[in-house]
Design an enzyme around this catalytic site. Structure first.
Site, PDB file in Angstrom:
ATOM      1  N   ASP A  17     -13.028   3.012  10.043  1.00 48.16           N
ATOM      2  CA  ASP A  17     -13.615   2.969   8.690  1.00 48.16           C
ATOM      3  C   ASP A  17     -14.177   1.560   8.482  1.00 48.16           C
ATOM      4  O   ASP A  17     -13.764   0.835   7.580  1.00 48.16           O
ATOM      5  CB  ASP A  17     -12.556   3.315   7.638  1.00 48.16           C
ATOM      6  CG  ASP A  17     -13.178   3.571   6.264  1.00 48.16           C
ATOM      7  OD1 ASP A  17     -14.421   3.674   6.171  1.00 48.16           O
ATOM      8  OD2 ASP A  17     -12.420   3.662   5.274  1.00 48.16           O
ATOM      9  N   LYS A  55       0.860  -1.189   0.000  1.00 43.68           N
ATOM     10  CA  LYS A  55       0.000   0.000   0.000  1.00 43.68           C
ATOM     11  C   LYS A  55       0.893   1.236   0.000  1.00 43.68           C
ATOM     12  O   LYS A  55       1.703   1.423   0.912  1.00 43.68           O
ATOM     13  CB  LYS A  55      -0.904  -0.038   1.240  1.00 43.68           C
ATOM     14  CG  LYS A  55      -1.885   1.132   1.306  1.00 43.68           C
ATOM     15  CD  LYS A  55      -2.948   0.887   2.374  1.00 43.68           C
ATOM     16  CE  LYS A  55      -3.836   2.106   2.578  1.00 43.68           C
ATOM     17  NZ  LYS A  55      -4.890   1.886   3.555  1.00 43.68           N
ATOM     18  N   ASP A  68      -6.917  -1.344   6.462  1.00 44.27           N
ATOM     19  CA  ASP A  68      -7.201   0.088   6.304  1.00 44.27           C
ATOM     20  C   ASP A  68      -7.330   0.758   7.674  1.00 44.27           C
ATOM     21  O   ASP A  68      -8.369   1.330   8.009  1.00 44.27           O
ATOM     22  CB  ASP A  68      -8.502   0.246   5.480  1.00 44.27           C
ATOM     23  CG  ASP A  68      -8.531   1.564   4.715  1.00 44.27           C
ATOM     24  OD1 ASP A  68      -7.582   2.342   4.857  1.00 44.27           O
ATOM     25  OD2 ASP A  68      -9.524   1.799   4.007  1.00 44.27           O
ATOM     26  N   ASN A 125     -13.239  -3.355   4.018  1.00 45.40           N
ATOM     27  CA  ASN A 125     -12.100  -3.303   4.940  1.00 45.40           C
ATOM     28  C   ASN A 125     -12.057  -4.469   5.919  1.00 45.40           C
ATOM     29  O   ASN A 125     -11.205  -4.512   6.808  1.00 45.40           O
ATOM     30  CB  ASN A 125     -12.117  -1.984   5.720  1.00 45.40           C
ATOM     31  CG  ASN A 125     -11.733  -0.808   4.838  1.00 45.40           C
ATOM     32  OD1 ASN A 125     -11.108  -0.996   3.803  1.00 45.40           O
ATOM     33  ND2 ASN A 125     -12.095   0.389   5.250  1.00 45.40           N
TER      34      ASN A 125
HETATM   35  N1  LIG Z   1      -3.673  -6.936   3.515  1.00 43.89           N
HETATM   36  C1  LIG Z   1      -4.573  -7.015   2.522  1.00 43.89           C
HETATM   37  N2  LIG Z   1      -5.025  -8.223   2.110  1.00 43.89           N
HETATM   38  C2  LIG Z   1      -5.905  -8.352   1.095  1.00 43.89           C
HETATM   39  N3  LIG Z   1      -6.402  -7.297   0.397  1.00 43.89           N
HETATM   40  C3  LIG Z   1      -5.986  -6.062   0.749  1.00 43.89           C
HETATM   41  C4  LIG Z   1      -5.065  -5.847   1.827  1.00 43.89           C
HETATM   42  N4  LIG Z   1      -4.837  -4.512   1.916  1.00 43.89           N
HETATM   43  C5  LIG Z   1      -5.584  -3.932   0.971  1.00 43.89           C
HETATM   44  N5  LIG Z   1      -6.276  -4.835   0.252  1.00 43.89           N
HETATM   45  C6  LIG Z   1      -7.200  -4.581  -0.876  1.00 43.89           C
HETATM   46  O1  LIG Z   1      -7.059  -3.240  -1.313  1.00 43.89           O
HETATM   47  C7  LIG Z   1      -8.253  -2.475  -1.059  1.00 43.89           C
HETATM   48  C8  LIG Z   1      -7.847  -1.075  -0.652  1.00 43.89           C
HETATM   49  O2  LIG Z   1      -7.027  -1.115   0.509  1.00 43.89           O
HETATM   50  P1  LIG Z   1      -7.250  -0.102   1.707  1.00 43.89           P
HETATM   51  O3  LIG Z   1      -8.678  -0.178   2.108  1.00 43.89           O
HETATM   52  O4  LIG Z   1      -6.228  -0.318   2.740  1.00 43.89           O
HETATM   53  O5  LIG Z   1      -6.931   1.256   0.940  1.00 43.89           O
HETATM   54  P2  LIG Z   1      -7.601   2.660   0.889  1.00 43.89           P
HETATM   55  O6  LIG Z   1      -7.133   3.307  -0.335  1.00 43.89           O
HETATM   56  O7  LIG Z   1      -7.284   3.339   2.163  1.00 43.89           O
HETATM   57  O8  LIG Z   1      -9.110   2.383   0.761  1.00 43.89           O
HETATM   58  P3  LIG Z   1     -10.377   3.273   1.062  1.00 43.89           P
HETATM   59  O9  LIG Z   1      -9.926   4.621   1.491  1.00 43.89           O
HETATM   60  O10 LIG Z   1     -11.160   3.267  -0.183  1.00 43.89           O
HETATM   61  O11 LIG Z   1     -11.072   2.505   2.123  1.00 43.89           O
HETATM   62  C9  LIG Z   1      -8.981  -3.264   0.013  1.00 43.89           C
HETATM   63  O12 LIG Z   1     -10.366  -3.020   0.047  1.00 43.89           O
HETATM   64  C10 LIG Z   1      -8.645  -4.702  -0.393  1.00 43.89           C
HETATM   65  O13 LIG Z   1      -9.433  -5.108  -1.481  1.00 43.89           O
HETATM   66 MG   LIG Z   2     -10.460   0.512   2.411  1.00 46.34          MG
END
Ligand SMILES: Nc1ncnc2c1ncn2[C@@H]1O[C@H](COP(=O)(O)OP(=O)(O)OP(=O)(O)O)[C@@H](O)[C@H]1O
Ligand SMILES: [Mg+2]
Length: 261
Positions: A179, A37, A197, A184
């Protein structure tokens, strides 16, 4: 994208596919059994790493494999959660199981001792951040419920912020995910396999997560994300599974507060 050396050394054997589910400014790269990420450095990106470190062994969260900061970007390499997101078709077609697991996920958070928790998102701090977001034009006006502003709602984010200051509920502090929406939380074989997240995770009112979970369920069932409307969901099921009566005032309050983030 040029990843930091340490990250490259840990993923060099793998090819990735980029993910598009995240709505924030982050990019998520999905590898065979790891996730990278990448975010602009912020209070939230720091909080996510801090809380993942603190929650290790306390909650089902991914294992942090590396965390690097380079050129004002943070790179969090973590293990991939097993199973599927709570909004997967498999769970959308089985709302009883889905809601039961989501409620269990919330109750697990309540069981964590917050006395040493390094992150405090109680109302005082949330409102201060909301004020900062309003004053710096950081409110995402494209991602707002239709009635929040305008004819049936508040005149503008400033008016909403003032209302939130004037109508603060009494808090019931617990560990809050911050969140708690369906993408998530991960499930596999009817177990929770991951909370992800964690940028807004910390001490907060228990009704923050309940409110966001309730809204996320409603959005998913009305077809807002899948394009497909599923059979209607019993609005009270979440509360039955939580073993508490809905507090609609607080739910409304925290949904409105979330509009300023
Ligand atoms: N450790 C993980 N294992 C599996 N999938 C993951 C993981 N981390 C992230 N993802 C995938 O990536 C997506 C986005 O990650 P995350 O929610 O952390 O990011 P974000 O950009 O902060 O999202 P948002 O702000 O839209 O909630 C998750 O909904 C999931 O599909
Ligand atoms: Mg997310």
């Amino acid at each position: 994208m040029q990843f930091p050396e340490k990250i490259v050394s840990l993923i060099s054997d793998d090819s990735y596919q980029s993910d598009s589910i995240g709505m924030s400014d982050s990019s998520v790269f999905i590898f065979h059994n790891k996730i990278l990420k990448v975010q602009n450095c912020s209070k939230e990106s720091e909080n996510e790493y801090c809380m993942m470190s603190w929650l290790k062994g306390k909650l089902q969260i991914p294992e942090v494999l590396a965390y690097e900061v380079q050129n004002d970007k943070s790179y969090l390499l973590m293990s991939k959660c097993e199973g599927e997101m709570a909004c997967d078709k498999k769970y959308m077609e089985n709302p009883r199981m889905q809601v039961k697991l989501l409620a269990t996920g919330i109750k697990n958070l309540w069981n964590i001792d917050i006395s040493q928790c390094p992150s405090d998102w109680s109302l005082k701090n949330k409102l201060a951040q909301a004020r900062y977001n309003v004053e710096n034009n950081l409110v995402d006006m494209d991602n707002i419920e239709p009635d929040t502003f305008g004819k049936n709602g508040f005149q503008n984010p400033q008016a909403l912020l003032q209302w939130l200051y004037d109508n603060q509920p009494e808090e019931e502090l617990v560990l809050s995910h911050g969140d708690y929406c369906l993408p998530n939380i991960f499930f596999k074989d009817n177990h929770i396999t991951g909370y992800i997240d964690l940028g807004k995770t910390g001490i907060a009112d228990k009704w923050c997560d309940i409110a966001l979970c309730y809204r996320s369920l409603s959005h998913n069932y009305c077809g807002r994300y899948h394009g497909k409307a599923y059979s209607s969901l019993d609005d009270l099921l979440l509360f039955k599974e939580l073993g508490i009566k809905p507090n609609w005032e607080k739910i409304k309050y925290y949904l409105l507060l979330d509009e300023l983030f």
